[in-house]
Enzyme design. Structure first.
Site, PDB file in Angstrom:
ATOM      1  N   ASP A 113     -63.167 117.556  69.156  1.00 33.47           N
ATOM      2  CA  ASP A 113     -63.265 116.205  69.689  1.00 33.47           C
ATOM      3  C   ASP A 113     -61.856 115.790  70.121  1.00 33.47           C
ATOM      4  O   ASP A 113     -60.856 116.365  69.687  1.00 33.47           O
ATOM      5  CB  ASP A 113     -63.859 115.248  68.640  1.00 33.47           C
ATOM      6  CG  ASP A 113     -64.438 113.988  69.278  1.00 33.47           C
ATOM      7  OD1 ASP A 113     -64.191 113.743  70.475  1.00 33.47           O
ATOM      8  OD2 ASP A 113     -65.136 113.235  68.567  1.00 33.47           O
ATOM      9  N   GLU A 130     -66.857 103.415  69.289  1.00 30.21           N
ATOM     10  CA  GLU A 130     -66.080 104.080  68.234  1.00 30.21           C
ATOM     11  C   GLU A 130     -65.476 103.052  67.253  1.00 30.21           C
ATOM     12  O   GLU A 130     -66.123 102.065  66.928  1.00 30.21           O
ATOM     13  CB  GLU A 130     -65.041 105.011  68.853  1.00 30.21           C
ATOM     14  CG  GLU A 130     -65.734 106.070  69.752  1.00 30.21           C
ATOM     15  CD  GLU A 130     -64.838 107.190  70.199  1.00 30.21           C
ATOM     16  OE1 GLU A 130     -64.120 107.749  69.361  1.00 30.21           O
ATOM     17  OE2 GLU A 130     -64.867 107.526  71.399  1.00 30.21           O
TER      18      GLU A 130
HETATM   19  C1  BGC Z   1     -65.748 110.890  70.875  1.00 33.86           C
HETATM   20  C2  BGC Z   1     -66.777 111.902  71.317  1.00 33.86           C
HETATM   21  C3  BGC Z   1     -66.725 112.056  72.801  1.00 33.86           C
HETATM   22  C4  BGC Z   1     -65.323 112.394  73.247  1.00 33.86           C
HETATM   23  C5  BGC Z   1     -65.173 112.515  74.736  1.00 33.86           C
HETATM   24  C6  BGC Z   1     -64.405 111.175  71.433  1.00 33.86           C
HETATM   25  O1  BGC Z   1     -63.529 110.148  71.120  1.00 33.86           O
HETATM   26  O2  BGC Z   1     -65.680 110.897  69.466  1.00 33.86           O
HETATM   27  O3  BGC Z   1     -68.054 111.518  70.899  1.00 33.86           O
HETATM   28  O4  BGC Z   1     -67.626 113.058  73.203  1.00 33.86           O
HETATM   29  O5  BGC Z   1     -64.440 111.367  72.821  1.00 33.86           O
HETATM   30  O6  BGC Z   1     -65.219 111.312  75.373  1.00 33.86           O
HETATM   31  C1  BGC Z   2     -61.670 108.205  73.031  1.00 31.96           C
HETATM   32  C2  BGC Z   2     -62.599 108.918  73.972  1.00 31.96           C
HETATM   33  C3  BGC Z   2     -62.641 108.200  75.239  1.00 31.96           C
HETATM   34  C4  BGC Z   2     -61.277 107.969  75.767  1.00 31.96           C
HETATM   35  C5  BGC Z   2     -61.299 107.112  76.966  1.00 31.96           C
HETATM   36  C6  BGC Z   2     -60.326 108.068  73.630  1.00 31.96           C
HETATM   37  O1  BGC Z   2     -59.423 107.454  72.784  1.00 31.96           O
HETATM   38  O2  BGC Z   2     -61.590 108.864  71.818  1.00 31.96           O
HETATM   39  O3  BGC Z   2     -63.863 109.018  73.488  1.00 31.96           O
HETATM   40  O4  BGC Z   2     -63.431 108.927  76.140  1.00 31.96           O
HETATM   41  O5  BGC Z   2     -60.413 107.374  74.823  1.00 31.96           O
HETATM   42  O6  BGC Z   2     -60.036 107.004  77.536  1.00 31.96           O
END
Ligand code: BGC
Ligand code: BGC
Length: 865
Positions: free
Chosen positions: A338, A541
């Site tokens: 991730d 999140e």
């Molecule tokens: C999230 C994931 C997601 C990834 C890509 C991460 O922060 O936990 O669920 O697939 O970002 O956007």
């Molecule tokens: C998150 C990802 C997201 C991204 C967007 C990250 O901090 O974990 O899930 O896709 O920010 O910029």
């Protein structure tokens, strides 16, 4: 809370529920050679494999496939192999980079689009995808042509692209209890994604949520592991196709991801990316339930989770990633990390993490820092820090998925096609899902369903609000910053209501504030009914983590709206938009009917389909949704499900009225949310990593308005008398450095807008506890105070206690709350849970500020008996 005897999950029982659950796991040929070598290197025996069912690989071993992989790998250099293990983000990588570094994958993060253009068309997406593909296949500088794979979070439809069909978030789908619906949504989502040249979706999320305060609760189908298991299977089949299909993973299908492995939904207090402390059997039976649906269905990728299990980060967890997932559960696809999740593994940084690969991660998700990570991983493979067998196993897995998905053949039958993204058929499916997701919780006097030929007032800030309706992971990451224009083809809940009501000869009036006058309706009458649509603002999140389940803890603005309408004699139907059950007893009491509508997505008209009868008064679509999560009667029922003792919800899992059914609740629900049903009083967190709602960090000086500390640095006054800055104690910015220049006396405090009743902490012998590092000796008076409104404050001298601490080192200071009570603090209305004041110059750092029950007896500063 311990699991009770009531807890029975059939998932463990091999056979009946889990397809492929029998016999020894058979690794595909080729893989078996690698993993045999690797198995000897497995040292982490930190678990009990017997609690995990032994699964066969979902797909039968395919010798031809493995031979093809071996042939490709024989030609690949180590550089090319490491490149396959890297996934970069489209903002930070070009097709040229893909060619040069032979990168295996790209992703677009939430709110990231081709050319950074939110309005990028499907053709723009496809063009970028084709450019990446061409670069990956370009061997003009040598190397082997390996197609790139592009992944995206299509988590409720193809939600990063304007104009896509947006389905209810998973929690709403959970209310439908309809696995076939989920499969059809998977199919339709796959088609919309395929149009844009994206090969892979990071879905489904198969979290089984325990504490509903988690900001990702809405990404979970249910608190019931059985629902998650069935849905995971259905969604994977919808997205990827059936294993037996000729076009499995190809054509109109996608590659799916089961995420986040494992235990993401069970972290303490629902803290995103936190620690899951359950015993292994519970990890397997509850939190892994979705994998017993997704793996047998043939899911090709699994995303490692940000969370820890008993203190160990999943990204570095060899036992869980390798011994359990790949060996015991027979997973032969690849494990993707991730978003920079590897950086939290001990000894790792964003740029370097051999430990994650050695634990079993196959592909790093490393959005911006991919080049450094690539170089370091290459060096670690060369030095042997990462065994070559591990590199080969990772690459074999990645190639296996790419071949199975037909990426080499590059047949893209839907790519660039018109008439698929957001088409009528898909929108009709989403609307069906909305209808099935609505849960009727209260219906006094059988107010619902409504006759459409009436004066209908539509109120609340969610009524005509696509952002509230669609929630997080919608065009932007947080689902914020969107306007009506970003939702072409969508309908708001109000628009759906207006259509039905107007068609039947009634009148629908939209007023966010619920205002109306004698002239509002053409018959001069007041509204016959008000439909009030309200609820949570979008979040994603950890931005959505809550400290309390109380809805609108500080403003209660929507409650006031409901009460106003009631006082005007208008019956009230509440339509509640939320990503989780929240404590809404007051709003329930102030409503005649109450519908939990979750986050329904782009097809708001599905709500009116159920709220209204036809013109003749016949039910068009009855309520069929039932609760996917138990609904709390008290604020502190944050972990609430039938698998635990003391289960006493307001509405149980599976609850939901139908038209004409007698409502169980009247207008007399307790409005004292603080009454506890079980004995457990958890620590009150004031500042843990960050200030916890409702507490805000402020700097206060006499005669000046307080300065809110919102960013990572704030200062009071032109002369910067007091400065607060975020610093690291254990991890990122989990502490605050406070600097008093001593120009004037002043304080740094944790304040709440609305006074909080914390009297139970005093009763239960709690202590104020915080970590502190004194960086300069205090020479003038320092104090710790608790305030209870403007007229009530208790202050304790702190100078001596601080002087006694070792300079420059972290210590934990604990103070019996009774000391504050003795000096007049009224804990039933705490407005400042802690104020640290200094008259002179002082520098100290603080972290982990809490009230800890039963800690007074051991406190350093004691006052109790
Ligand atoms: C999230 C994931 C997601 C990834 C890509 C991460 O922060 O936990 O669920 O697939 O970002 O956007
Ligand atoms: C998150 C990802 C997201 C991204 C967007 C990250 O901090 O974990 O899930 O896709 O920010 O910029």
């Amino acid at each position: 809370m311990p699991l009770s005897k009531k807890y029975t999950i059939a998932a463990l029982l091999c056979g009946a529920l889990i397809a492929g659950c029998e016999g020894e796991p058979q690794a595909p040929e080729g893989a078996s050679k690698q993993s045999a070598g690797e198995r000897s290197g497995v040292t982490s025996a930190s678990g009990d494999l017997s609690v995990w069912p032994q699964l066969k690989p979902a797909l039968a071993p395919d010798a031809g496939l493995e031979t093809r992989i071996s042939a490709l790998m024989a030609e690949m250099s180590l550089e090319e192999k490491i490149g396959q293990m890297i996934q970069a983000e489209i903002k930070y990588v070009t097709p040229e980079d893909v060619k040069t570094y032979h990168l295996g994958s790209v992703l677009n993060g939430g709110g990231s689009y081709p050319d950074n253009n939110k309005l990028a068309t499907p053709q723009d997406w496809l063009a970028l995808s084709e450019a990446f593909f061409a670069a990956s296949m370009d061997t003009s500088d040598g190397g082997v042509a390996i197609p790139i794979i592009w992944g995206s979070d299509a988590v409720h439809g193809h939600n990063n692209i304007v104009g896509a069909t947006l389905y209810p978030h998973n929690i709403g789908l959970g209310a439908a209890r309809d696995a076939d619906l989920i499969r059809r949504i998977g199919e339709a989502t796959a088609r919309e994604v395929a149009v844009t040249g994206v090969d892979w979706t990071f879905a489904p999320t198969v979290a089984v949520v325990r504490d509903d305060r988690w900001g990702r609760t809405y990404e979970s189908y249910s608190e019931d592991p059985a629902v998650v298991q069935a849905y995971a299977e259905a969604m994977v089949k919808g997205l990827q196709g059936e294993k037996s299909d000729d076009d499995f993973l190809r054509g109109e299908n996608l590659v799916a991801t089961a995420k986040h492995f494992v235990g993401d939904g069970g972290t303490t207090r629902g803290i995103d990316r936190g620690d899951n402390l359950v015993p292994e059997a519970e990890l397997a039976q509850v939190h892994a339930a979705g994998y017993f649906g997704a793996l047998p269905a043939g899911v090709q990728t699994v995303m490692a989770s940000f969370n820890s299990w008993n203190g160990d980060r999943l990204h570095g967890h060899k036992y869980l990633l390798t011994d359990v997932l790949k060996q015991r559960l027979g997973f032969d696809g690849f494990v993707v990390g991730d978003w920079n999740g590897h950086q939290f593994v001990p000894g790792c940084t964003v740029n370097s993490c051999a430990a994650a690969i050695n634990a079993g991660l196959d592909m790093f998700m490393v959005p911006s820092d991919w080049k450094e990570l690539y170089k370091n991983t290459l060096a670690q493979a060369r030095s042997g820090e990462i065994p070559m067998a591990r590199v080969d196993d990772a690459v074999r897995r990645i190639l296996r998925v790419k071949i199975r998905a037909g990426l080499f053949e590059h047949e893209r039958p839907l790519a660039g096609k018109d008439g698929i993204l957001g088409n009528d058929e898909h929108r009709a499916l989403a609307r069906e899902a909305v209808r099935k997701s609505l849960v009727l919780l209260k219906n006094s006097g059988n107010l619902l369903p409504l006759q459409p030929a009436q004066n209908v007032l539509v109120a609340g800030d969610g009524a005509d609000n696509l952002s509230k309706q669609t929630g997080g992971w919608t065009i932007s990451w947080q689902g914020t910053g969107n306007t009506r224009a970003d939702f072409p083809g969508a309908t708001s809940i109000y628009e759906g209501i207006a259509e039905v009501v107007n068609a039947a000869g009634g009148e629908a009036l939209l007023s966010e504030q619920g205002d109306f006058s004698e002239d509002s309706f053409s018959n001069g009458n007041k509204p016959d009914v008000a439909i009030v649509v309200f609820g949570e603002e979008p979040y994603a999140e950890w931005h959505g983590d809550l400290s309390s389940l109380e809805y609108q803890q500080s403003t209660k603005a929507d409650l006031a709206l409901l009460q106003k309408l009631r006082a005007e004699g208008v019956p009230v139907v509440s339509v509640f938009l939320s990503g989780r059950p929240l404590w809404v007893n007051k709003e329930l009491n102030a409503s005649d009917a109450f519908v939990a509508a979750w986050l329904p997505g782009s097809e708001g008209a599905g709500v009116a389909d159920v709220l209204f009868t036809d013109a003749d008064g016949n039910v068009r679509h009855d309520f069929t949704g039932t609760l996917p999560f138990s609904w709390p009667e008290y604020v502190h029922q944050t972990v609430l499900n039938p698998y635990h003792d003391n289960y006493a919800p307001l509405f149980p899992l599976g609850y939901g009225l139908k038209a004409g059914q007698e409502s169980l609740v009247g207008n007399q629900l307790t409005e004292d949310g603080e009454t506890y049903t079980d004995g457990a009083l958890e620590d009150a967190w004031l500042l843990v990593s960050r200030p916890r709602a409702p507490w805000q960090l402020q700097i206060a000086e006499a005669g000046q308005a307080p300065v809110a500390v919102t960013g990572n640095r704030a200062t009071s006054g032109e002369d910067g008398n007091i400065t607060v800055a975020s610093i690291d104690m254990e991890s990122q910015e989990d502490a605050r450095q406070i600097q008093w220049q001593g120009l004037r006396a002043g304080s740094v405090l944790l304040a709440a807008e609305k006074p909080q009743d914390l009297s139970r902490y005093l009763k239960e012998g709690a202590a104020l506890s915080f970590d502190v590092r004194v960086d300069s000796q205090p020479r003038q008076p320092v104090s710790a105070a608790i305030a209870c409104g403007d007229d009530c404050k208790a202050e304790l001298p702190l100078q001596d206690a601080l002087q006694a601490l070792p300079l420059g080192q972290w210590s934990t200071l604990t103070i019996d709350l009774q000391c504050f009570a003795d000096k007049g603090a009224d804990f039933s209305r705490v407005s400042n849970a802690l104020a640290l004041s200094s008259a002179g110059p002082l520098s100290l750092a603080v972290a982990n500020i809490k009230y800890v029950p039963s800690a007074a007896a051991e406190a350093a500063i004691r006052c109790g008996g």
